[in-house]
Each structure stands twice: as structure tokens, then as C-alpha cells.
Design a protein around this motif. Sequence first.
Motif, PDB file in Angstrom:
ATOM      1  N   UNK A 224       0.825  -1.206   0.000  1.00  0.00           N
ATOM      2  CA  UNK A 224       0.000   0.000   0.000  1.00  0.00           C
ATOM      3  C   UNK A 224       0.856   1.252   0.000  1.00  0.00           C
ATOM      4  N   UNK A 225       0.473   2.208  -0.841  1.00  0.00           N
ATOM      5  CA  UNK A 225       1.068   3.541  -0.808  1.00  0.00           C
ATOM      6  C   UNK A 225       0.087   4.505  -1.466  1.00  0.00           C
ATOM      7  N   UNK A 226      -0.323   5.519  -0.732  1.00  0.00           N
ATOM      8  CA  UNK A 226      -1.245   6.526  -1.244  1.00  0.00           C
ATOM      9  C   UNK A 226      -0.572   7.894  -1.198  1.00  0.00           C
ATOM     10  N   UNK A 227      -0.710   8.641  -2.285  1.00  0.00           N
ATOM     11  CA  UNK A 227      -0.138   9.979  -2.377  1.00  0.00           C
ATOM     12  C   UNK A 227      -1.083  10.831  -3.233  1.00  0.00           C
ATOM     13  N   UNK A 228      -1.168  12.134  -2.971  1.00  0.00           N
ATOM     14  CA  UNK A 228      -2.033  12.965  -3.817  1.00  0.00           C
ATOM     15  C   UNK A 228      -1.706  12.860  -5.299  1.00  0.00           C
ATOM     16  N   UNK A 239      10.436   0.807  -5.666  1.00  0.00           N
ATOM     17  CA  UNK A 239      11.698   0.268  -5.154  1.00  0.00           C
ATOM     18  C   UNK A 239      11.499  -0.707  -3.988  1.00  0.00           C
ATOM     19  N   UNK A 240      10.582  -0.382  -3.089  1.00  0.00           N
ATOM     20  CA  UNK A 240      10.308  -1.255  -1.948  1.00  0.00           C
ATOM     21  C   UNK A 240       9.754  -2.594  -2.434  1.00  0.00           C
ATOM     22  N   UNK A 241       8.772  -2.545  -3.318  1.00  0.00           N
ATOM     23  CA  UNK A 241       8.152  -3.764  -3.840  1.00  0.00           C
ATOM     24  C   UNK A 241       9.162  -4.571  -4.655  1.00  0.00           C
ATOM     25  N   UNK A 242      10.001  -3.885  -5.440  1.00  0.00           N
ATOM     26  CA  UNK A 242      11.004  -4.580  -6.251  1.00  0.00           C
ATOM     27  C   UNK A 242      11.994  -5.325  -5.359  1.00  0.00           C
ATOM     28  N   UNK A 243      12.432  -4.693  -4.278  1.00  0.00           N
ATOM     29  CA  UNK A 243      13.383  -5.351  -3.383  1.00  0.00           C
ATOM     30  C   UNK A 243      12.753  -6.568  -2.705  1.00  0.00           C
ATOM     31  N   UNK A 244      11.485  -6.442  -2.293  1.00  0.00           N
ATOM     32  CA  UNK A 244      10.807  -7.587  -1.692  1.00  0.00           C
ATOM     33  C   UNK A 244      10.755  -8.757  -2.672  1.00  0.00           C
ATOM     34  N   UNK A 245      10.361  -8.486  -3.908  1.00  0.00           N
ATOM     35  CA  UNK A 245      10.262  -9.552  -4.892  1.00  0.00           C
ATOM     36  C   UNK A 245      11.596 -10.215  -5.163  1.00  0.00           C
ATOM     37  N   UNK A 280      -1.232  -4.649  -5.618  1.00  0.00           N
ATOM     38  CA  UNK A 280      -1.078  -3.672  -4.538  1.00  0.00           C
ATOM     39  C   UNK A 280      -2.208  -2.644  -4.570  1.00  0.00           C
ATOM     40  N   UNK A 281      -2.328  -1.926  -3.458  1.00  0.00           N
ATOM     41  CA  UNK A 281      -3.203  -0.752  -3.364  1.00  0.00           C
ATOM     42  C   UNK A 281      -2.269   0.456  -3.401  1.00  0.00           C
ATOM     43  N   UNK A 282      -2.021   0.961  -4.582  1.00  0.00           N
ATOM     44  CA  UNK A 282      -1.022   2.013  -4.777  1.00  0.00           C
ATOM     45  C   UNK A 282      -1.575   3.040  -5.766  1.00  0.00           C
ATOM     46  N   UNK A 283      -1.497   4.318  -5.393  1.00  0.00           N
ATOM     47  CA  UNK A 283      -1.919   5.383  -6.293  1.00  0.00           C
ATOM     48  C   UNK A 283      -2.448   6.573  -5.528  1.00  0.00           C
ATOM     49  N   UNK A 284      -3.132   7.462  -6.230  1.00  0.00           N
ATOM     50  CA  UNK A 284      -3.768   8.591  -5.572  1.00  0.00           C
ATOM     51  C   UNK A 284      -5.039   8.096  -4.866  1.00  0.00           C
ATOM     52  N   UNK A 285      -5.678   8.928  -4.023  1.00  0.00           N
ATOM     53  CA  UNK A 285      -6.838   8.436  -3.262  1.00  0.00           C
ATOM     54  C   UNK A 285      -7.932   7.829  -4.134  1.00  0.00           C
ATOM     55  N   UNK A 286      -8.231   8.453  -5.277  1.00  0.00           N
ATOM     56  CA  UNK A 286      -9.293   7.918  -6.132  1.00  0.00           C
ATOM     57  C   UNK A 286      -8.932   6.531  -6.645  1.00  0.00           C
ATOM     58  N   UNK A 309       4.483   0.727   1.746  1.00  0.00           N
ATOM     59  CA  UNK A 309       5.537   0.354   0.807  1.00  0.00           C
ATOM     60  C   UNK A 309       6.489   1.498   0.518  1.00  0.00           C
ATOM     61  N   UNK A 310       6.860   2.256   1.546  1.00  0.00           N
ATOM     62  CA  UNK A 310       7.894   3.276   1.394  1.00  0.00           C
ATOM     63  C   UNK A 310       8.994   2.994   2.402  1.00  0.00           C
ATOM     64  N   UNK A 311      10.204   3.385   2.059  1.00  0.00           N
ATOM     65  CA  UNK A 311      11.309   3.203   2.997  1.00  0.00           C
ATOM     66  C   UNK A 311      11.321   4.283   4.078  1.00  0.00           C
ATOM     67  N   UNK A 312      10.689   5.411   3.824  1.00  0.00           N
ATOM     68  CA  UNK A 312      10.676   6.522   4.768  1.00  0.00           C
ATOM     69  C   UNK A 312       9.442   6.424   5.667  1.00  0.00           C
ATOM     70  N   UNK A 313       9.619   6.309   7.001  1.00  0.00           N
ATOM     71  CA  UNK A 313       8.455   6.152   7.888  1.00  0.00           C
ATOM     72  C   UNK A 313       7.441   7.279   7.762  1.00  0.00           C
TER      73      UNK A 313
END
Length: 333
Positions: A224-228, A239-245, A280-286, A309-313
Amino acid sequence: MSGYALFANFENPFGDSTRALHESVETVLHAERLGFDEVWLTEHHFNAFSVSASIFALLAHLAARTERIRLGAGTVLLPFHDPLRVAEDVATVDALSGGRLLLGIGKGGPFPDQFRHFGVSHDESRARMFEGLDLLEKIFAETNVDHHGTHYRYDDLSVFPRPPRRPPIWLASLADDSLALAAQRGYGLMGPSAAPVARIKALLDAFRALRPERSPPYVLARYFLCDPEHGKARATALPFIRDFGANMRRAIQRIPAAQPVQPFHQPATAYDDAALLDNAIVGDPAACVDQCLALREQLGPCVLLLKPAAYEPEANRRALTLFAEQVRPHLPA
């Protein structure tokens, strides 16, 4: 969805375990303030990136720091533990948390060091998990337990503190024998982030065929990663998802087993970048609203377990805030 949860892996991208522990605790507290229903913790060993080896110590700390959010062990790698000690830890944390503990059980992922250092063969781990579950059921239900199994033997065993109830149990497995046991005993099921929707739907359909009078309590993990900005969300998560895979594909190749290993019954291609991002659930809110609604349409009610799914808390906490404020209000209660 029937609920929303945070998947807290206690990750250490900083090379500083103390900071990693404190940052992860702060994210859990943030999720509780936002109204998340549950938090689930993973158990990892011998891993500099995921510093959640002592899962019950972490859960006990969270029991003291939180008030409402339910606390999930997702999952206890039962073949690596004495079920007696697991029962004692479960009863203690459940009492300290006011009955908020949720117990997930797994047999161990495709990580050779875990099996090697704990002295457990990958090929016997499933049998150890099932026997350990049988013993846990006895310990939770009664005192003066006698158990003479293949892997564990006890006479006149009583565990204190006594659990006031058998905690809810989930199995982190997609195997047919796990499905049958969950249907028989009323366990919940946990789905991994790499599992495609079609595989999960087939699992739930098979459960309902075994127990048509009820649907299984189901927890579905998704990165999951949500951003405007939609593109920024995907660029941050990739990058986070790629490293996990990549880590999962390497682990699959290294594990010593009599038969080829497919973690969670998924082929290595399930851990390719595109496959993971598609699930994944990744994208803007909509976009996140649309992705959640599509899961609901295909699978029905479940607890959606969001794995930031970000490296920065701080980026993860901002994403959780966006979910609570701009995504969840548009989803079924």
C-alpha cells in the motif's frame, strides 16, 4: 471490507535497530489514532532489515502503549517454537491487552537460515505446525494435559495464566490441508500480498464448499502507498516492492527441500515487479478507492491488511493518513 488493518514489519532501512523499533511503534500508534481496527506483526529471524524476531515482546509493548486497536501476531512461526511457551506468551499478552490478541500461525517462509538455525527441516515443518496447533488447542481448553505426539510430549501439563478464552486463530497458508483444518475448527485465513485475486477467490470458494453455513474470517495483505499524485505513489512504492520480490525469488532458490518450494503456493513469477504492483493498493486516493472496491467486488468482506511500501516512515504515515481521510470514507462500512 469488514475492517482495515496495518501490517507492521518493524523494518530497518536505516541500519539502526533501535530507531527501527521506535519508528514502527510510532506508526502503530498513528494507525490507532486514525481509527484502524487492527495491527498485525510479522515474525522474522536473522534478518537485518526486519527486526521483529521477538514478536510477543513487541505485542506486549504495544499492549501497554495502545488502548483500542486489536493486536495480531501475523504470524507466529510455530515449528520454530515450543507450543508450551507460545501458549504462555499468548495468555499473558491477551490478559495484558484486555483480550485484544489475535493469533496467526504459520510454518515458516522460504528463508533457509530460519530452518537451519532452529534445527527444523523444511519438509517436516507442516507436520510440526499441525501438531503444535493440536497441543495449543488442548492447553487453551483444559488443564492437566497429556500429549504424546511425534514432536512434542507432555504429561499432566497446565499453563498459567489461564487464557480466559481460546484466542481467535488464523492460518497463514493456502494449502488444501490448512483450508480443511480452518473449516473444521473455525479458524480464519490469511492471504499474502503476492497472492493474485483469482487464487484467493478459489480459496474462499473452497472454504465455503467445506463449510457453507459461514464465510471464513479472512485477512488479506496488500502492499500500500497513497499519495495525492498518482505517479509519485507508484514511483515511491516500486523500489520497496522490487526489493521484496527480488529477496523472495532468491530465497526460493536457496531453500533445501525434497520438493520445489512455492511460498504460499505461488510460483516465483508472482514476485515479479509487475505482478506485485498489480496486486497492490497504490496510487492517488481515487485510484486506491477503486482498487479497494474491486477487491470487495471480487472477494466479498475481509479485513484489508495494508503493508506500507515506502522506505521513509513519514511517507508511510502520510499514506495511512490519506487512506483514513480520503479513501476509507468512500468504502463500505
